[in-house]
Design an enzyme around this catalytic site. Structure first.
Site, PDB file in Angstrom:
ATOM      1  N   ARG A  77       0.833  -1.209   0.000  1.00  0.00           N
ATOM      2  CA  ARG A  77       0.000   0.000   0.000  1.00  0.00           C
ATOM      3  C   ARG A  77       0.865   1.255   0.000  1.00  0.00           C
ATOM      4  NH1 ARG A  77      -3.948  -1.331   4.889  1.00  0.00           N
ATOM      5  NH2 ARG A  77      -4.834   0.735   4.438  1.00  0.00           N
ATOM      6  N   ASP A 111      -2.889   7.379   5.133  1.00  0.00           N
ATOM      7  CA  ASP A 111      -2.111   7.669   3.912  1.00  0.00           C
ATOM      8  C   ASP A 111      -1.324   8.979   3.964  1.00  0.00           C
ATOM      9  OD1 ASP A 111      -5.261   8.355   2.158  1.00  0.00           O
ATOM     10  OD2 ASP A 111      -4.039   9.690   3.416  1.00  0.00           O
ATOM     11  N   HIS A 126      -6.250   6.225  13.306  1.00  0.00           N
ATOM     12  CA  HIS A 126      -5.756   4.852  13.080  1.00  0.00           C
ATOM     13  C   HIS A 126      -4.267   4.809  12.742  1.00  0.00           C
ATOM     14  CE1 HIS A 126     -10.200   3.797  12.103  1.00  0.00           C
ATOM     15  NE2 HIS A 126      -9.987   3.899  13.396  1.00  0.00           N
ATOM     16  N   CYS A 134       8.294   0.045  17.473  1.00  0.00           N
ATOM     17  CA  CYS A 134       8.993  -1.139  18.006  1.00  0.00           C
ATOM     18  C   CYS A 134       8.025  -1.977  18.833  1.00  0.00           C
ATOM     19  CB  CYS A 134      10.169  -0.702  18.873  1.00  0.00           C
ATOM     20  SG  CYS A 134      10.986  -2.094  19.668  1.00  0.00           S
ATOM     21  N   CYS A 137      10.032  -1.739  22.730  1.00  0.00           N
ATOM     22  CA  CYS A 137      10.109  -0.486  23.516  1.00  0.00           C
ATOM     23  C   CYS A 137       9.145   0.575  22.971  1.00  0.00           C
ATOM     24  CB  CYS A 137      11.546   0.043  23.486  1.00  0.00           C
ATOM     25  SG  CYS A 137      12.046   0.641  21.863  1.00  0.00           S
ATOM     26  N   CYS A 153      14.400  -2.138  15.484  1.00  0.00           N
ATOM     27  CA  CYS A 153      14.315  -0.861  16.237  1.00  0.00           C
ATOM     28  C   CYS A 153      15.713  -0.279  16.421  1.00  0.00           C
ATOM     29  CB  CYS A 153      13.682  -1.129  17.597  1.00  0.00           C
ATOM     30  SG  CYS A 153      13.702   0.296  18.702  1.00  0.00           S
ATOM     31  N   CYS A 156      16.418  -0.501  20.557  1.00  0.00           N
ATOM     32  CA  CYS A 156      16.614  -1.754  21.303  1.00  0.00           C
ATOM     33  C   CYS A 156      16.858  -2.954  20.390  1.00  0.00           C
ATOM     34  CB  CYS A 156      15.393  -2.011  22.189  1.00  0.00           C
ATOM     35  SG  CYS A 156      13.953  -2.554  21.250  1.00  0.00           S
ATOM     36  N   GLY A 193     -16.615  10.751   2.877  1.00  0.00           N
ATOM     37  CA  GLY A 193     -15.941   9.583   2.312  1.00  0.00           C
ATOM     38  C   GLY A 193     -15.720   8.448   3.278  1.00  0.00           C
ATOM     39  N   SER A 195     -17.739   4.878   5.082  1.00  0.00           N
ATOM     40  CA  SER A 195     -18.893   3.977   5.140  1.00  0.00           C
ATOM     41  C   SER A 195     -19.452   3.923   6.556  1.00  0.00           C
ATOM     42  CB  SER A 195     -18.467   2.580   4.694  1.00  0.00           C
ATOM     43  OG  SER A 195     -17.390   2.119   5.517  1.00  0.00           O
TER      44      SER A 195
HETATM   45  C1  BV8 Z   1     -11.292  -1.204  19.024  1.00  0.00           C
HETATM   46  C2  BV8 Z   1      -5.862   0.984   9.924  1.00  0.00           C
HETATM   47  C3  BV8 Z   1     -11.252  -1.660  21.382  1.00  0.00           C
HETATM   48  C4  BV8 Z   1      -5.347  -0.266   9.326  1.00  0.00           C
HETATM   49  C5  BV8 Z   1      -8.227   0.557  10.468  1.00  0.00           C
HETATM   50  C6  BV8 Z   1     -18.680  -1.845  17.951  1.00  0.00           C
HETATM   51  C7  BV8 Z   1     -19.509  -2.469  17.091  1.00  0.00           C
HETATM   52  C8  BV8 Z   1     -18.970  -3.418  16.192  1.00  0.00           C
HETATM   53  C9  BV8 Z   1     -17.618  -3.720  16.130  1.00  0.00           C
HETATM   54  C10 BV8 Z   1     -16.801  -3.082  16.979  1.00  0.00           C
HETATM   55  C11 BV8 Z   1     -17.324  -2.156  17.894  1.00  0.00           C
HETATM   56  N1  BV8 Z   1     -16.285  -1.692  18.601  1.00  0.00           N
HETATM   57  C12 BV8 Z   1     -15.128  -2.288  18.169  1.00  0.00           C
HETATM   58  C13 BV8 Z   1     -15.430  -3.131  17.180  1.00  0.00           C
HETATM   59  C14 BV8 Z   1     -14.483  -3.923  16.444  1.00  0.00           C
HETATM   60  C15 BV8 Z   1     -13.856  -3.146  15.276  1.00  0.00           C
HETATM   61  C16 BV8 Z   1     -14.891  -2.698  14.254  1.00  0.00           C
HETATM   62  O1  BV8 Z   1     -15.354  -1.576  14.245  1.00  0.00           O
HETATM   63  N2  BV8 Z   1     -15.209  -3.633  13.357  1.00  0.00           N
HETATM   64  C17 BV8 Z   1     -16.118  -3.288  12.239  1.00  0.00           C
HETATM   65  C18 BV8 Z   1     -15.583  -3.967  10.993  1.00  0.00           C
HETATM   66  C19 BV8 Z   1     -17.506  -3.675  12.548  1.00  0.00           C
HETATM   67  N3  BV8 Z   1     -13.144  -1.969  15.757  1.00  0.00           N
HETATM   68  C20 BV8 Z   1     -11.875  -2.156  16.191  1.00  0.00           C
HETATM   69  O2  BV8 Z   1     -11.310  -3.228  16.235  1.00  0.00           O
HETATM   70  C21 BV8 Z   1     -11.165  -0.890  16.658  1.00  0.00           C
HETATM   71  N4  BV8 Z   1     -10.534  -1.119  17.927  1.00  0.00           N
HETATM   72  O3  BV8 Z   1     -12.494  -1.100  19.010  1.00  0.00           O
HETATM   73  O4  BV8 Z   1     -10.528  -1.433  20.171  1.00  0.00           O
HETATM   74  C22 BV8 Z   1     -11.657  -3.058  21.290  1.00  0.00           C
HETATM   75  C23 BV8 Z   1     -10.670  -3.988  21.124  1.00  0.00           C
HETATM   76  C24 BV8 Z   1     -11.097  -5.311  21.069  1.00  0.00           C
HETATM   77  C25 BV8 Z   1     -12.462  -5.662  21.037  1.00  0.00           C
HETATM   78  C26 BV8 Z   1     -13.416  -4.655  21.190  1.00  0.00           C
HETATM   79  C27 BV8 Z   1     -13.018  -3.338  21.313  1.00  0.00           C
HETATM   80  C28 BV8 Z   1      -9.999  -0.518  15.706  1.00  0.00           C
HETATM   81  C29 BV8 Z   1     -10.540  -0.171  14.373  1.00  0.00           C
HETATM   82  C30 BV8 Z   1      -9.420   0.402  13.486  1.00  0.00           C
HETATM   83  C31 BV8 Z   1      -8.864  -0.644  12.540  1.00  0.00           C
HETATM   84  N5  BV8 Z   1      -7.905  -0.045  11.597  1.00  0.00           N
HETATM   85  N6  BV8 Z   1      -7.305   1.127   9.650  1.00  0.00           N
HETATM   86  C32 BV8 Z   1      -5.491  -0.294   7.812  1.00  0.00           C
HETATM   87  O5  BV8 Z   1      -5.698   0.768   7.214  1.00  0.00           O
HETATM   88  O6  BV8 Z   1      -5.339  -1.390   7.250  1.00  0.00           O
HETATM   89  S1  BV8 Z   1      -9.910   0.633  10.030  1.00  0.00           S
HETATM   90  C33 BV8 Z   1      -9.926   1.012   8.323  1.00  0.00           C
HETATM   91  O7  BV8 Z   1     -11.164   0.532   7.860  1.00  0.00           O
HETATM   92  C34 BV8 Z   1      -9.920   2.485   7.986  1.00  0.00           C
HETATM   93  O8  BV8 Z   1      -9.050   3.224   8.795  1.00  0.00           O
HETATM   94  C35 BV8 Z   1     -11.386   2.874   8.198  1.00  0.00           C
HETATM   95  O9  BV8 Z   1     -11.657   3.124   9.556  1.00  0.00           O
HETATM   96  C36 BV8 Z   1     -12.102   1.587   7.794  1.00  0.00           C
HETATM   97  C37 BV8 Z   1     -12.572   1.683   6.365  1.00  0.00           C
HETATM   98  O10 BV8 Z   1     -13.679   2.529   6.375  1.00  0.00           O
HETATM   99  P1  BV8 Z   1     -13.717   3.818   5.392  1.00  0.00           P
HETATM  100  O11 BV8 Z   1     -12.489   4.643   5.586  1.00  0.00           O
HETATM  101  O12 BV8 Z   1     -15.010   4.428   5.581  1.00  0.00           O
HETATM  102  O13 BV8 Z   1     -13.572   3.168   3.922  1.00  0.00           O
HETATM  103  P2  BV8 Z   1     -14.635   2.275   3.128  1.00  0.00           P
HETATM  104  O14 BV8 Z   1     -13.913   1.744   1.955  1.00  0.00           O
HETATM  105  O15 BV8 Z   1     -15.334   1.334   4.060  1.00  0.00           O
HETATM  106  O16 BV8 Z   1     -15.743   3.321   2.627  1.00  0.00           O
HETATM  107  C38 BV8 Z   1     -15.366   4.310   1.700  1.00  0.00           C
HETATM  108  C39 BV8 Z   1     -16.583   5.217   1.566  1.00  0.00           C
HETATM  109  O17 BV8 Z   1     -16.215   6.302   0.713  1.00  0.00           O
HETATM  110  C40 BV8 Z   1     -17.796   4.535   0.932  1.00  0.00           C
HETATM  111  O18 BV8 Z   1     -18.957   4.895   1.665  1.00  0.00           O
HETATM  112  C41 BV8 Z   1     -17.843   5.114  -0.493  1.00  0.00           C
HETATM  113  O19 BV8 Z   1     -19.157   5.254  -0.961  1.00  0.00           O
HETATM  114  C42 BV8 Z   1     -17.219   6.480  -0.264  1.00  0.00           C
HETATM  115  N7  BV8 Z   1     -16.553   7.059  -1.447  1.00  0.00           N
HETATM  116  C43 BV8 Z   1     -15.975   6.416  -2.481  1.00  0.00           C
HETATM  117  N8  BV8 Z   1     -15.458   7.328  -3.380  1.00  0.00           N
HETATM  118  C44 BV8 Z   1     -15.714   8.567  -2.851  1.00  0.00           C
HETATM  119  C45 BV8 Z   1     -16.397   8.393  -1.613  1.00  0.00           C
HETATM  120  N9  BV8 Z   1     -16.793   9.440  -0.845  1.00  0.00           N
HETATM  121  C46 BV8 Z   1     -16.513  10.703  -1.303  1.00  0.00           C
HETATM  122  N10 BV8 Z   1     -15.835  10.934  -2.478  1.00  0.00           N
HETATM  123  C47 BV8 Z   1     -15.436   9.909  -3.266  1.00  0.00           C
HETATM  124  N11 BV8 Z   1     -14.788  10.174  -4.414  1.00  0.00           N
END
Ligand code: BV8
Length: 254
Positions: A77, A111, A126, A134, A137, A153, A156, A193, A195
């Site tokens: 990526r 990004d 995120h 690391c 550490c 790292c 360390c 932008g 979901s």
């Molecule tokens: C956590 C970094 C505590 C890595 C990312 C409550 C309910 C359900 C589930 C959970 C909950 N609480 C916690 C969870 C679990 C989980 C979660 O939410 N799961 C989801 C799938 C249901 N959350 C976590 O794990 C979070 N941590 O809660 O810790 C904890 C711990 C353990 C257990 C419980 C709690 C951590 C979440 C962060 C993960 N890391 N990113 C990487 O990049 O690889 S998330 C990553 O995915 C992104 O950062 C972003 O957040 C997400 C993607 O979503 P979008 O950015 O919206 O992108 P997407 O493609 O989905 O949509 C694009 C949109 O743009 C579309 O709508 C499209 O129509 C639109 N679009 C397209 N073109 C355009 C446009 N809009 C405008 N202009 C355009 N041109």
């Protein structure tokens, strides 16, 4: 040359855009789509890497199980990003930081394109694909574009991992709290932008709405927000944002 459909905005949004001082912008992968960055969910299917859905390869469990595979995913990526630039949506949002007295930009994107467009003090919920951390550490180190990445790292010697928040991991201490405070305090909240499916990021517009803010979504598709937000501008951010600014400020001489 496709011309974007006519953009119309409500008088309420026009008034708020003109008069608001405290503004929050939350962005997701869609704001970078017009720069060529693949989104996670577009066109109905989720991103898959080597047969693994992205929330599997981008998970805490995968770092335990196979860190080299995780690095391969993020190196790929980052490789894509090295040739990409901010688009008109990033540029407009960067301009808004000098337009509104109390402006907060919160992004789910790793990004770095907001910063590349000139946005200052971006709250990266995120993390960033341009940093490593690391596993021992927790020292953070910058990853330089077009340069080989260190695997150990500097401090360390332990192995390093991407400095991003993976599924199942907590957000960096204080980061969500800062974003939630800005959401609870804002008068106008733009959700651009995303979901709005990943938590706790997706709870920020709810916090803003519950505190009386006007919530405006910008997205070519409907999302869970579309049912309750105050206004949905259905279109691409790169088209909608510059026109929104012009429209809202037209005949106000501001
Ligand atoms: C956590 C970094 C505590 C890595 C990312 C409550 C309910 C359900 C589930 C959970 C909950 N609480 C916690 C969870 C679990 C989980 C979660 O939410 N799961 C989801 C799938 C249901 N959350 C976590 O794990 C979070 N941590 O809660 O810790 C904890 C711990 C353990 C257990 C419980 C709690 C951590 C979440 C962060 C993960 N890391 N990113 C990487 O990049 O690889 S998330 C990553 O995915 C992104 O950062 C972003 O957040 C997400 C993607 O979503 P979008 O950015 O919206 O992108 P997407 O493609 O989905 O949509 C694009 C949109 O743009 C579309 O709508 C499209 O129509 C639109 N679009 C397209 N073109 C355009 C446009 N809009 C405008 N202009 C355009 N041109």
């Amino acid at each position: 040359m496709h011309s974007a459909p006519q953009l119309s905005i409500s008088d309420e949004l026009r008034r708020r855009f003109r008069d608001a001082r405290r503004v929050l912008v939350l962005t997701g992968a869609g704001v970078s789509a017009e720069s060529g960055v693949p989104t996670f969910r577009g066109g109905g299917n989720s991103a898959v890497w080597k047969g693994m859905p992205f929330d599997v390869i981008s998970s805490a469990r995968m770092v335990q199980r196979d860190l080299p595979a995780v690095w391969e995913w993020f190196d790929y990526r980052r490789g894509l990003l090295e040739a990409l630039s901010p688009n008109a949506a990033h540029d407009e949002i960067a301009a808004w930081q000098d337009r509104f007295a109390d402006f907060a930009l919160v992004t789910q994107n790793i990004d770095g394109l907001h910063q590349k467009a000139g946005s200052r003090s971006v709250i990266e919920l995120h993390g960033s694909i341009w940093r490593a951390r690391c596993v021992g550490c927790h020292t953070r180190s910058a990853i330089i574009p077009n340069r080989p990445r260190d695997n150990a790292c500097h401090d360390c010697g332990d192995s390093v991992r991407p400095d991003v928040v993976l599924f199942g991991e907590m957000l960096p201490a204080g980061t969500f709290e800062r974003a939630a405070a800005a959401a609870a305090d804002c008068e106008l909240c733009f959700v651009i932008g995303t979901s709005a499916l990943v938590y706790p990021a997706a709870s920020l517009p709810e916090i803003a709405h519950a505190s009386g803010a006007f919530v405006c979504e910008v997205n070519p598709e409907s999302t869970p927000l579309s049912h309750w937000c105050d206004e949905s501008l259905m279109g691409k951010a790169g088209d909608v944002l510059p026109r929104l600014s012009r429209l809202a400020l037209e005949s106000s001489g501001k």
